[in-house]
Design an enzyme around this catalytic site. Structure first.
Site: not given
Ligand code: NAI
Length: 328
Positions: A159, A187
């Site tokens: 990410d 996440h």
């Protein structure tokens, strides 16, 4: 040193494994001077495919690869491991509820936590990539009472890297110009990619962008939903990029984050920034020699506060669900 570092990888015959193993074996993780021993765990039906991957590893003739062991028993495969990359997980299949998914993965990460507790080396470090990564790390950590809790981390580096690349494109800069970006939280789609503390060429990134609507309506959702966009385009989920991020995270953890910068990593919350203690939550961290420290003292405005709390709330829900299932 000439003693090989033992790196255990689970889900080794999977998509991510197919990128990850070759990069570890070639020295991208530990350097060209450190021999590495791969210890690969799979479920029994995937062992044959894994043998094929090992044949290819042999055929690469990597000078850094000291040896490869494979198996379907975590207590054997994790024996003496210095680093464990837990990639294998149960994917969500049709008709599976969220609770079913947590339960299936709970069984995997309970067993693997216990096995690591029993047989891993004293200096073991564990990085969880398999989803739901934060909660899987929490389950493994809770089931490994003799391993210090700070040794368990979950991957939000993908990410982080996605956010770097989006911000570079928006500002006409390169990823090298960008520092101090943060992924907060889970996440998952609730993650909060934060550019308010980031710098582009030494200037505050949010000011360089100068467009709150882009941050809220474009940047954050693009980063948070990138995994789905990859599936839509490629027909399967991110694999090479996930492997690359898994390497970045482990390498920086062991060898240190870059000077004047930090990285995002999901680690056990000590309550920093008002996040409930004990959650595996992604923070800005500085790493060195296998240790990490949460960056302290960042000013958090109302917008960031709301996003950070929302992703924490989702992790509390996941924790409550696995507690309810008796997994932790
Ligand atoms: P995949 O399905 O291709 O491979 C997973 C492998 O794990 C399979 O070979 C399977 O046999 C194995 N496996 C299942 N249970 C196991 C067990 N108990 N022990 C050992 N191996 C086991 O999946 P892929 O694409 O390699 O992804 C792996 C995981 O990584 C998934 O959970 C995925 O959602 C997650 N992921 C996480 C990302 C992150 O940024 N944290 C990014 C991309 C994927």
């Amino acid at each position: 040193s000439t003693t090989p570092v033992k790196v255990a990888v689970t889900g080794a015959a999977g998509q991510i494994g197919y990128s990850l193993l070759f990069r570890i074996a070639s020295g991208d993780l530990l350097g060209k001077d450190t021999p590495v021993q791969l210890q690969l765990l799979e479920i029994t039906p995937a062992l044959k495919a894994l043998e094929g991957v090992v044949m290819e590893l042999d055929d690469c003739a990597f000078p850094t690869l000291a040896g490869v062991e494979i198996g379907d028993d975590a207590n054997t495969v994790f024996d003496g491991a210095n680093l464990a990359l837990l990639v294998g997980a149960r994917p969500r299949t049709k008709g599976m509820e969220r609770g079913d998914l947590l339960e299936a993965n709970g069984a995997i990460f309970t067993a693997q936590g216990k096995a690591l507790n029993e047989v891993a080396a004293d200096n073991i470090r564990i990085g969880v990539t398999g989803n739901p990564a934060n909660t899987n790390a929490l389950i493994a950590m809770t089931n490994a009472p003799d391993i210090p809790q700070e040794r368990f981390t979950a991957l939000t580096r993908l990410d982080h890297n996605r956010a770097l690349s989006q911000l570079a494109a928006k500002t006409g800069s390169t990823v090298r110009d960008i520092k101090k970006l943060t992924i907060w939280g889970n996440h998952s789609a609730t993650q909060y990619p934060d550019i308010f503390h980031a710098e582009v060429g030494g200037k505050n990134a949010a000011e360089v962008v100068g467009d709150q609507a882009w941050i809220e309506n474009d940047f954050i959702p693009t980063v948070a939903k990138r995994g789905a966009a990859i599936i839509e385009a490629r027909g399967s989920s991110s694999a090479a990029s996930a492997a690359s991020a898994t390497i970045d995270a482990a390498r920086d953890w062991l060898h240190g984050s870059p000077a004047g910068d930090w990285v995002s990593m999901a680690v056990r919350s000590d309550g920093s920034y008002g996040i409930p203690e004990g959650l595996i939550y992604s923070y800005p961290v500085v790493t060195k020699g296998g240790d990490w420290e949460i960056v302290q003292g960042l000013e958090i405005d109302d917008f960031s506060r709301g996003r950070m709390d929302a992703t924490a709330a989702e992790l509390v829900e996941e924790r409550d669900a696995v507690t309810g299932l008796g997994l932790i």
